[in-house]
Scaffold this motif. Structure first.
Motif, PDB file in Angstrom:
ATOM      1  N   GLU A   1       0.829  -1.214   0.000  1.00  0.00           N
ATOM      2  CA  GLU A   1       0.000   0.000   0.000  1.00  0.00           C
ATOM      3  C   GLU A   1       0.862   1.262   0.000  1.00  0.00           C
TER       4      GLU A   1
ATOM      5  N   ASN B   1       1.092   4.044  -2.968  1.00  0.00           N
ATOM      6  CA  ASN B   1       0.770   5.454  -2.715  1.00  0.00           C
ATOM      7  C   ASN B   1       1.898   6.369  -3.188  1.00  0.00           C
TER       8      ASN B   1
ATOM      9  N   LYS C   1      -8.281  10.187  -4.808  1.00  0.00           N
ATOM     10  CA  LYS C   1      -8.225   9.607  -6.143  1.00  0.00           C
ATOM     11  C   LYS C   1      -9.597   9.257  -6.713  1.00  0.00           C
TER      12      LYS C   1
ATOM     13  N   ALA D   1      -6.409   2.194   2.812  1.00  0.00           N
ATOM     14  CA  ALA D   1      -5.108   1.693   3.240  1.00  0.00           C
ATOM     15  C   ALA D   1      -4.578   2.423   4.469  1.00  0.00           C
TER      16      ALA D   1
END
Ligand code: ADP
Ligand code: MG
Length: 614
Positions: free
Chosen positions: A29, A33, A79, A98
């Motif tokens: 994660e 990112n 996002k 996350a």
């Protein structure tokens, strides 16, 4: 029972389990990112297999103070804005879950700064509770440190596997993200050691950095574009097929996915080109409209469903087949020589074949057999009578340790004055052993004949030696010239610590600090050097611990025994027969193999009398 609404913190901890089930999922994660933040440099630092620390630093866009506080809230994502975006972005795993999940089960520190801001922000959050928000002096980008994962959910922490296994998972996640983003520079530091320093470049260069030259020199480009899907990347040539599927990578729209169905499409393109039970390595990128991907997927699962699976299957199959055909002979690397720092000896480099050693150098007939060994009566007798005279001959009694190093061809190592006596003995020994049909060994004993199946005997010897942890010296031979091999940095890094384990399997390797290669010094007689390297690689990939679990260890010992054992049909010298028989009678089970097959038949005088009756 009264219904209670879960405390949001507890609820979040439970939900966190969906996203974070081991340190490697945090790594995945955080790395994703960083990539999403358009970073060009990303560094991952791991301590104690991620249990103590997982830290990802990037030079990406950073976050404003507001966003830095918000990003840990459940469903906080920059996002996805509208539900239209949802179908477009969900395949990329944007759910805003996350960071909130990670913060729920660990102690997290975030430091971040955007280019346009004077000062950065530091947020400390533990078990889902914000402890601190303050100014931070930091560079543009983001650093997230995740400490003591599962500190507040001990049951989960206890579920973690050994450091070795967890580190393997982390390394695998790192590898996947690194392959998917070849233009981003990545560094991986495990317990203060740099395991990878990947510089920005193209996919091929990235693969070389990750997997070493030997694989990458055999990469065939794949490129196919149809309306539905475009496919690009590399498949490995047929010669580099491996016995496991560990180097099979699919990426869909830039993210790693597992897809056995599509893997089959690729594997089938190699039909008749590679041996059964071996698999090609591949690194393939599928790009297709997100609408055609089933968005209903589980957050931690790497499986993806496609609407037009069968069509993609055949396009993929055809594309790979075409590449294999077109590029089989092409081999030149297309990037600067810079990354090839060391000469590489590959399996195709001609090397002198070492002479076959026909005698076990460690064999010492004066060894007293292990006390716990179950002898058959006849076996003990053979052992006794055959070696008795030698035991009493002072000329050849050597100290045990030295015996292994000295040329132990007993006969030749004697002093000259006992030469005659020796020759006499030798003749006697020769008479005592006889090979029948290159399959059985007949041993003359006092008033019986022992018939021994050479393959089965040897098989049982190897089997018991592996299980008892003795090194397989009986089947191992020293190479005339050590063979050099480069493993990928991740494998090398772990392999160094497991060289003693390998030795138990008759494989003696040495790490060369100068260039990071491994030198193969000894190997089992019936295994090629390449097979040894493959074995070592598999050992690391499968996790040394799993290999040593008793079930799989037994299985492995059985497989190796089949492989290493003297074959039936093989001509044996007297010395070899002698060694074999002597070793056989030192085993726990010398009468039947682990599979229950008979090893020894005893023909007594009575048996013979009966045979001659009538
Ligand atoms: P998602 O990635 O699904 O949006 P996350 O929980 O992983 O959800 O992240 C939440 C949000 O935090 C992201 O949408 C992004 O805006 C911000 N963020 C997380 N990591 C970074 C980073 N390394 N750099 C900049 N922004 C980040
Ligand atoms: Mg994310």
């Amino acid at each position: 029972m009264a219904i209670e609404v879960l405390d949001p913190i507890v609820a979040n901890q439970i939900a966190a389990g969906e996203v974070v089930n081991r340190p490697a999922s945090v790594v995945k994660e955080l790395l994703e990112n960083a990539v999403d933040a358009a970073a060009t440099r990303v560094q991952l630092v791991v301590r104690d297999a991620g249990k103590a620390l997982i830290q990802v630093s990037d030079n990406g866009c950073g976050m404003s103070r507001e966003d830095a506080k918000k990003c840990f809230l459940p469903h906080a994502t920059s996002k996805i804005r509208t539900s239209d975006d949802l179908s477009r972005l969900q395949t990329m795993g944007f759910r805003g879950e996350a960071l909130s999940s990670i913060a729920a089960i660990a102690q997290v520190e975030l430091k971040t700064k955007r280019a346009e801001d004077e000062t950065g922000t530091r947020v400390v959050i533990e078990g889902g509770i914000v402890r601190e928000v303050s100014d931070a002096v930091c560079q543009e980008g983001t650093t997230i440190s995740v400490k003591n994962i599962f500190y507040n959910t001990p049951a989960r922490r206890n579920f973690l596997k050994s450091d070795q296994i967890e580190t393997n998972h982390i390394s695998e996640e790192f590898t996947r993200v690194a392959i998917a983003n070849a233009s981003t520079a990545f560094t991986l530091i495990v317990n203060d050691k740099a395991v990878h320093r990947l510089t920005s470049g193209n996919l091929k260069k990235r693969l070389v950095e990750l997997f070493g030259n030997s694989l990458s020199q055999r990469l065939l480009p794949v490129s196919e574009e149809v309306d539905l899907v475009s496919i690009s990347g590399f498949v490995a040539s047929a010669e580099s097929a491996r016995r496991n599927k560990s180097s099979q990578y699919f990426f869909v729209n830039g993210r790693y996915m597992r897809n056995p169905y599509f893997a089959n499409a690729v594997e089938r393109a190699y039909e008749n080109l590679i041996p059964e039970k071996t698999y090609p390595a591949f690194f393939l990128f599928l790009t297709l409209p997100p609408e055609n991907i089933d968005v209903n997927i589980h957050p931690t699962k790497t499986e993806v469903k496609f609407l037009d699976e069968r069509i993609i299957y055949s396009v993929l199959h055809a594309a790979v087949k075409k590449s294999i055909g077109q590029y089989r002979l092409a081999g030149e690397l297309d990037f600067s020589k810079r990354t090839i720092e060391f000469p590489v000896v590959t399996s195709s480099t001609p090397l002198p074949t070492p002479p076959r050693v026909n005698f076990d150098p460690s064999f010492n007939p004066f060894d007293t057999p292990k006390t716990d060994a179950a002898f058959t009566e006849a076996g003990a007798y053979v052992q006794h009578t055959l070696f008795e005279s030698e035991r009493s001959s002072s000329a050849c009694v050597m100290p045990k340790e030295e015996g292994a190093k000295t040329d132990s061809r007993i006969v030749e190592s004697r002093s000259s004055d006992s030469q005659e006596e020796t020759l006499g003995e030798k003749a006697q020994t020769e008479k005592a052993f006889m090979q029948i049909a290159n399959k059985y060994i007949a041993v003359r004993s006092k008033d019986c004949i022992l018939l021994i199946d050479q393959h089965r005997a040897s098989k049982q010897i190897v089997f018991e030696h592996i299980l008892s942890g003795e090194s397989l010296q009986s089947v191992s031979q020293r190479m005339l010239m050590a063979q050099k091999h480069f493993f990928s940095p991740t494998v090398s890094f772990q392999l160094v610590e497991f060289l003693p384990v390998l030795k138990r399997y008759g494989i003696e390797m040495e790490y060369d600090k100068e260039d990071g290669s491994f030198l193969l010094h000894s190997k089992p007689v019936r295994q090629t050097a390449d097979e040894c390297f493959e074995f070592a690689q598999r050992m690391i990939e499968e996790g040394v611990e799993r290999m040593q679990e008793s079930d799989s260890e037994n299985l492995r010992a059985e497989t190796l025994a089949e492989k290493y054992a003297v074959r039936s049909g093989e001509v044996l010298s007297t010395a070899e027969m002698q060694t074999l028989v002597s070793q056989l009678f030192c085993l726990r089970n010398c009468v039947r193999t682990f599979g229950g097959e008979k090893i020894i038949l005893k023909l007594t005088r009575d048996d013979l009398d009966k045979l001659f009756e009538g």
